[in-house]
Design an enzyme around this catalytic site. Structure first.
Site, PDB file in Angstrom:
ATOM      1  N   TYR A 182     -32.793  22.026 -10.197  1.00  0.00           N
ATOM      2  CA  TYR A 182     -33.293  21.837 -11.566  1.00  0.00           C
ATOM      3  C   TYR A 182     -34.623  21.104 -11.673  1.00  0.00           C
ATOM      4  CZ  TYR A 182     -30.639  17.560 -10.571  1.00  0.00           C
ATOM      5  OH  TYR A 182     -30.120  16.445  -9.982  1.00  0.00           O
ATOM      6  N   LYS A 202     -24.414  11.955 -22.812  1.00  0.00           N
ATOM      7  CA  LYS A 202     -23.145  11.858 -22.072  1.00  0.00           C
ATOM      8  C   LYS A 202     -21.966  12.164 -22.992  1.00  0.00           C
ATOM      9  CE  LYS A 202     -23.013   9.867 -18.314  1.00  0.00           C
ATOM     10  NZ  LYS A 202     -23.555   8.827 -17.498  1.00  0.00           N
ATOM     11  N   LYS A 237     -25.288  18.424 -17.087  1.00  0.00           N
ATOM     12  CA  LYS A 237     -25.533  17.330 -16.144  1.00  0.00           C
ATOM     13  C   LYS A 237     -24.419  17.385 -15.104  1.00  0.00           C
ATOM     14  CE  LYS A 237     -26.821  12.475 -15.982  1.00  0.00           C
ATOM     15  NZ  LYS A 237     -26.010  11.994 -14.892  1.00  0.00           N
ATOM     16  N   CYS A 273      12.157 -11.742 -10.371  1.00  0.00           N
ATOM     17  CA  CYS A 273      11.543 -11.354 -11.637  1.00  0.00           C
ATOM     18  C   CYS A 273      10.431 -12.346 -11.987  1.00  0.00           C
ATOM     19  CB  CYS A 273      12.609 -11.346 -12.733  1.00  0.00           C
ATOM     20  SG  CYS A 273      11.894 -11.194 -14.376  1.00  0.00           S
ATOM     21  N   CYS A 300      16.361 -13.062 -19.381  1.00  0.00           N
ATOM     22  CA  CYS A 300      14.971 -12.720 -19.119  1.00  0.00           C
ATOM     23  C   CYS A 300      14.239 -12.512 -20.451  1.00  0.00           C
ATOM     24  CB  CYS A 300      14.962 -11.447 -18.280  1.00  0.00           C
ATOM     25  SG  CYS A 300      13.342 -10.976 -17.762  1.00  0.00           S
ATOM     26  N   ASP A 303     -22.049  16.655 -12.071  1.00  0.00           N
ATOM     27  CA  ASP A 303     -21.553  15.382 -11.559  1.00  0.00           C
ATOM     28  C   ASP A 303     -21.429  15.455 -10.038  1.00  0.00           C
ATOM     29  OD1 ASP A 303     -20.747  12.825 -11.745  1.00  0.00           O
ATOM     30  OD2 ASP A 303     -18.699  13.260 -12.409  1.00  0.00           O
ATOM     31  N   CYS A 342      11.718 -14.561 -15.288  1.00  0.00           N
ATOM     32  CA  CYS A 342      12.864 -15.469 -15.343  1.00  0.00           C
ATOM     33  C   CYS A 342      13.340 -15.916 -13.972  1.00  0.00           C
ATOM     34  CB  CYS A 342      14.007 -14.829 -16.131  1.00  0.00           C
ATOM     35  SG  CYS A 342      14.830 -13.510 -15.229  1.00  0.00           S
ATOM     36  N   CYS A 399      14.928  -6.238 -13.181  1.00  0.00           N
ATOM     37  CA  CYS A 399      15.451  -7.595 -13.202  1.00  0.00           C
ATOM     38  C   CYS A 399      16.842  -7.550 -13.811  1.00  0.00           C
ATOM     39  CB  CYS A 399      14.549  -8.489 -14.039  1.00  0.00           C
ATOM     40  SG  CYS A 399      15.363 -10.008 -14.525  1.00  0.00           S
ATOM     41  N   LEU A 419     -32.081   8.842 -15.362  1.00  0.00           N
ATOM     42  CA  LEU A 419     -32.226   9.235 -16.771  1.00  0.00           C
ATOM     43  C   LEU A 419     -31.624   8.173 -17.685  1.00  0.00           C
ATOM     44  CD1 LEU A 419     -31.064  12.953 -16.529  1.00  0.00           C
ATOM     45  CD2 LEU A 419     -33.371  12.190 -17.107  1.00  0.00           C
ATOM     46  N   GLU A 438     -29.661  21.552 -20.036  1.00  0.00           N
ATOM     47  CA  GLU A 438     -28.923  21.939 -18.827  1.00  0.00           C
ATOM     48  C   GLU A 438     -27.696  21.048 -18.710  1.00  0.00           C
ATOM     49  OE1 GLU A 438     -31.676  20.786 -15.783  1.00  0.00           O
ATOM     50  OE2 GLU A 438     -33.288  21.994 -16.636  1.00  0.00           O
ATOM     51  N   ARG A 494     -31.017  11.024  -2.711  1.00  0.00           N
ATOM     52  CA  ARG A 494     -31.875  10.281  -3.614  1.00  0.00           C
ATOM     53  C   ARG A 494     -32.028   8.827  -3.158  1.00  0.00           C
ATOM     54  NH1 ARG A 494     -30.791   7.107  -8.124  1.00  0.00           N
ATOM     55  NH2 ARG A 494     -32.589   6.905  -9.488  1.00  0.00           N
ATOM     56  N   ALA A 500     -15.499  41.077   7.362  1.00  0.00           N
ATOM     57  CA  ALA A 500     -15.478  41.500   8.770  1.00  0.00           C
ATOM     58  C   ALA A 500     -16.850  42.028   9.190  1.00  0.00           C
ATOM     59  CB  ALA A 500     -14.414  42.564   8.974  1.00  0.00           C
TER      60      ALA A 500
HETATM   61  S1  IVH Z   1     -33.104  15.791 -13.938  1.00  0.00           S
HETATM   62  C1  IVH Z   1     -36.116  12.456 -14.071  1.00  0.00           C
HETATM   63  N1  IVH Z   1     -31.209  17.555 -14.353  1.00  0.00           N
HETATM   64  O1  IVH Z   1     -28.385  12.981 -13.103  1.00  0.00           O
HETATM   65  C2  IVH Z   1     -35.190  13.601 -14.010  1.00  0.00           C
HETATM   66  N2  IVH Z   1     -30.634  15.508 -13.306  1.00  0.00           N
HETATM   67  O2  IVH Z   1     -28.908  10.349 -14.345  1.00  0.00           O
HETATM   68  C3  IVH Z   1     -33.940  13.272 -13.328  1.00  0.00           C
HETATM   69  N3  IVH Z   1     -28.291  15.314 -12.684  1.00  0.00           N
HETATM   70  O3  IVH Z   1     -30.190  11.534 -10.493  1.00  0.00           O
HETATM   71  C4  IVH Z   1     -33.128  14.377 -12.866  1.00  0.00           C
HETATM   72  N4  IVH Z   1     -27.662  17.305 -13.410  1.00  0.00           N
HETATM   73  O4  IVH Z   1     -28.399  13.254  -9.910  1.00  0.00           O
HETATM   74  C5  IVH Z   1     -31.517  16.341 -13.863  1.00  0.00           C
HETATM   75  N5  IVH Z   1     -29.627  19.204 -14.753  1.00  0.00           N
HETATM   76  C6  IVH Z   1     -29.934  18.013 -14.277  1.00  0.00           C
HETATM   77  C7  IVH Z   1     -28.974  17.175 -13.667  1.00  0.00           C
HETATM   78  C8  IVH Z   1     -29.381  15.918 -13.213  1.00  0.00           C
HETATM   79  C9  IVH Z   1     -27.260  16.188 -12.824  1.00  0.00           C
HETATM   80  C10 IVH Z   1     -28.176  13.956 -12.118  1.00  0.00           C
HETATM   81  C11 IVH Z   1     -29.152  13.643 -11.031  1.00  0.00           C
HETATM   82  C12 IVH Z   1     -29.917  12.461 -11.509  1.00  0.00           C
HETATM   83  C13 IVH Z   1     -29.001  11.865 -12.510  1.00  0.00           C
HETATM   84  C14 IVH Z   1     -29.753  11.058 -13.542  1.00  0.00           C
END
Ligand code: IVH
Length: 680
Positions: free
Chosen positions: A233, A321, A117, A414, A437, A119, A417, A432, A85, A115, A138, A37
């Protein structure tokens, strides 16, 4: 006047800064210092001052809302390409990456950063003299889309670079492009989809699609309503600031109030990298957002410089991955498929895709209503999920094919058959009803020969399977065509057992109508129902084409049972089979027929006498358990397998089991078989 305006400007600037700080406390640190508020009150004051003075500073939180919708996004060229990457899937490949880096640099002992990754979708935020001037997707890495208006609405994106305890101007770079990932948390995603479901809108398949869809929205007001998050990042171009490594960048970002990756780690050597990858893997399910792996980067920027890049990806970083449980692919065709119980399900034939290391090219769509509900059509791009050993399933639609708008049509016949496909079990299941069958045949023959049916001694599961494997039974009627010579050719079939089986089949050909009806394996028609039918119909012909209405007149038959029986005898293929069986020697007598008293003295008019009662059976009883169960159900009762407080009666026969003690303990009444009959 000028002085007054300057005062207002100063007040606006202070208010904006204060509100930005509270935004950060609330959205990034999750540690608010003032109430919602109070925040709203300050925010309204700011807007009022801005409207009266016409002065809106570049970092004003009021800029996060209210931009008018666009017709299209402008192009946004990246001054330094946004790379992708290389993916790795094993620690071996991570080691290999380390080996390549060290060989290239001719050093050992590299410092890396680890770090998650995220999504989501990659974006680049451009700050000129401390103010956010552009946000771009991008795109293809060279050119993206200008989504500034939308990205401004994300509460955790700083509109200007500030920072507590940071010396004023000298630190502010003239230009800095900050790269990061826009994503949606699992909670925000669930809430968004729940709202969409309520208002009948199509659901987003996953948080990534929801985030991407929200950023690429032409109306910023819509984006503002979607709760998006960001993590930062990396950088693009920088002027007026020197950063030497990733760890320093992350620290700089953090002190300037940019959200940074959770679990950011600096690792000395590849073994530590692998240790951190394992740590993140262990907590990833509990993270508030989806990650699809970990990004490993060489920490030092000058080493990165020396390593350089390939066309698509740098040599100084990789993605590790995690085993994906989901993948996207296209539906090439939706075909009906029939299982061994006769249920016809829609199956998606897919463009083959690897999900968690297994190639998937087909996936069940469960049932036809589900297909309709999810709006799945041929040509659609969908998400496939495969968790553990579970059969892959389609969990969501990503996009519809613009050209191939093929609606899925539930089959009327079916696919195997050609018999009619009918909706059963409250309409959810398509089944069926064909006797002949192929996928159902083996199961049907085993039932046909079973003790309460035609009672063909010696024709159990194993022999039935052998007959099928040898191709001796391809049709329901083949069972009556078998000869001794056929059987002797089967593996492990002695002359004697062949003779015995043929004899058993021959004598089974003369049977009663009720056994024969039971043997047909019509759904919901067990021994009891078969007897009821035999009591009401003198011959099998009387059942050909019988109407549901006629069957419903019989007291002991419920609507569901009447319907499946009528459906069965409406199917011409089934009649043909029965007639063929007769030409092969089937003769039916009907000792159960009671034209004057169809209720049958030995069956008792059960009516609905047991409605609302729950029974459990234990021990050996004078009648077959299946028979008693069916009788209870026909009289409106419920049969359960275990005793609980909900049990009305435990029917106990000879040598009862532990259920007896349990019933006593719970105060459930135990009755004998005769007492049970008396209840009826
Ligand atoms: S670094 C050249 N750091 O992953 C460096 N990318 O597969 C490229 N992504 O296009 C990016 N978390 O969309 C980096 N901690 C992270 C990330 C990250 C997610 C994604 C990003 C990039 C894609 C590459």
């Amino acid at each position: 006047m000028g002085i007054q305006l300057d005062d207002i400007k100063a007040q606006i600037a202070l208010l904006a800064e204060e509100l930005n700080r509270h935004n950060y406390l609330y959205h990034v640190l999750d540690a608010p210092e003032i109430s919602d508020a109070d925040f709203d009150k300050k925010f309204r004051l700011l807007r009022e001052l801005e409207t009266t003075s016409g002065y809106i500073p570049a970092n004003s939180p009021s800029l996060r809302v209210g931009a008018p919708p666009l017709d299209r996004f402008d192009k946004a060229v990246h001054s330094i390409p946004m790379l992708s990457l290389d993916d790795t899937f094993s620690f071996g490949e991570v080691d290999e990456f380390d080996r390549r880096v060290k060989e290239f640099l001719q050093t050992h002992d590299i410092r890396y950063t680890v770090e998650p990754k995220y999504d989501g979708l990659a974006v680049e935020l451009t700050y000129e003299n401390g103010n956010l001037t552009r946000a771009a997707t991008r795109g293809d890495g060279i050119t993206g889309e200008d989504v500034t208006q939308n990205v401004r609405t994300i509460k955790t994106v700083p509109l200007s670079i500030t920072g507590e305890g940071v010396p004023e101007l000298p630190e502010l770079p003239e230009l800095i492009e900050i790269r990061g990932e826009i994503y949606m948390t699992k909670a925000d995603f669930d809430a968004l989809n729940a709202r969409r479901e309520e208002s009948g809108k199509p659901l987003f398949a996953n948080p990534r699609n929801a985030a991407a869809g929200s950023v690429r929205q032409l109306d910023p007001a819509v984006t503002a309503k979607r709760r998006l998050s960001i993590t930062c990042y990396g950088t693009g171009a920088i002027r007026g600031l020197t950063l030497t490594c990733q760890s320093q960048l992350i620290e700089w970002l953090s002190t300037h109030l940019f959200p940074i990756p959770y679990h950011f780690k600096s690792a000395q050597g590849i073994d530590e990298v692998i240790e951190y990858i394992r740590e993140i893997d262990a907590v990833r399910a509990e993270l508030p957002f989806n990650i699809d792996g970990v990004v490993v980067k060489v920490d030092e920027f000058d080493l990165r410089q020396r390593l350089g890049e390939k066309t698509r990806a740098p040599r100084w970083a990789i993605a590790y991955k995690y085993q994906a449980h989901q993948a996207q692919t296209r539906i090439l065709k939706i075909a009906p498929s029939i299982g061994r119980t006769g249920v016809i399900t829609p199956v998606a034939v897919l463009e083959p895709v690897s999900v968690g290391g297994v190639t998937v090219s087909r996936s069940t769509l469960h049932n036809w209503d589900e297909v309709k509900r999810m709006g799945i059509r041929t040509g659609d791009t969908v998400i496939i999920e495969r968790a553990g050993d579970v059969i892959p399933k389609v969990v969501g639609v990503v996009s519809h094919d613009a050209v191939l708008q093929v609606q899925v049509v539930e089959p009327g016949l079916c696919p195997e058959c050609g018999s009619r496909a009918v909706r059963q079990e409250g309409g959810a299941v398509l089944r069926c009803a064909g006797l002949n069958c192929p996928p159902q045949l083996q199961g049907r023959i085993i039932h046909f020969a079973s003790r309460l049916a035609l009672n063909i001694d010696g024709l159990g599961d194993k022999i039935a399977a052998a007959l099928f494997d040898a191709g001796l039974v391809k049709d329901f009627t083949d069972i009556f065509r078998l000869t001794k010579d056929d059987l002797i050719r089967l593996p492990r079939f002695a002359e004697k057992s062949a003779v015995n089986l043929i004899q058993a089949i021959d004598s089974a050909k003369s049977t009663t109508l009720s056994r024969f009806i039971y043997a047909l394996g019509i759904r919901h028609s067990g021994e009891f129902v078969s007897k009821v039918i035999a009591a009401n119909f003198e011959t099998i012909e009387g059942l050909y084409g019988v109407s549901v209405e006629r069957l419903c007149l019989i007291k002991q038959l419920g609507e569901k049972t009447s319907l499946t029986i009528a459906e069965f005898f409406a199917e011409e293929n089934n009649i043909k089979i029965i007639e063929t069986l007769r030409t092969l020697g089937l003769t039916l007598t009907n000792p159960d027929y009671r034209p004057d008293m169809p209720e049958m003295p030995d069956m008792i008019d059960a009516g609905r006498k047991l409605a609302g009662l729950t029974f459990v059976i234990t021990g050996t009883l004078p009648a077959a358990r299946k028979h008693i169960e069916e009788q209870i159900r026909a009289a409106g009762g419920v049969v359960s397998s275990s005793v609980s407080r909900q049990t009305s009666y435990l029917i106990a026969g000879d040598s009862p089991g532990s259920k007896l003690g349990k019933a006593a303990a719970l105060g459930v009444k135990t009755v004998s078989y005769d007492e049970y009959l008396a209840l009826l």
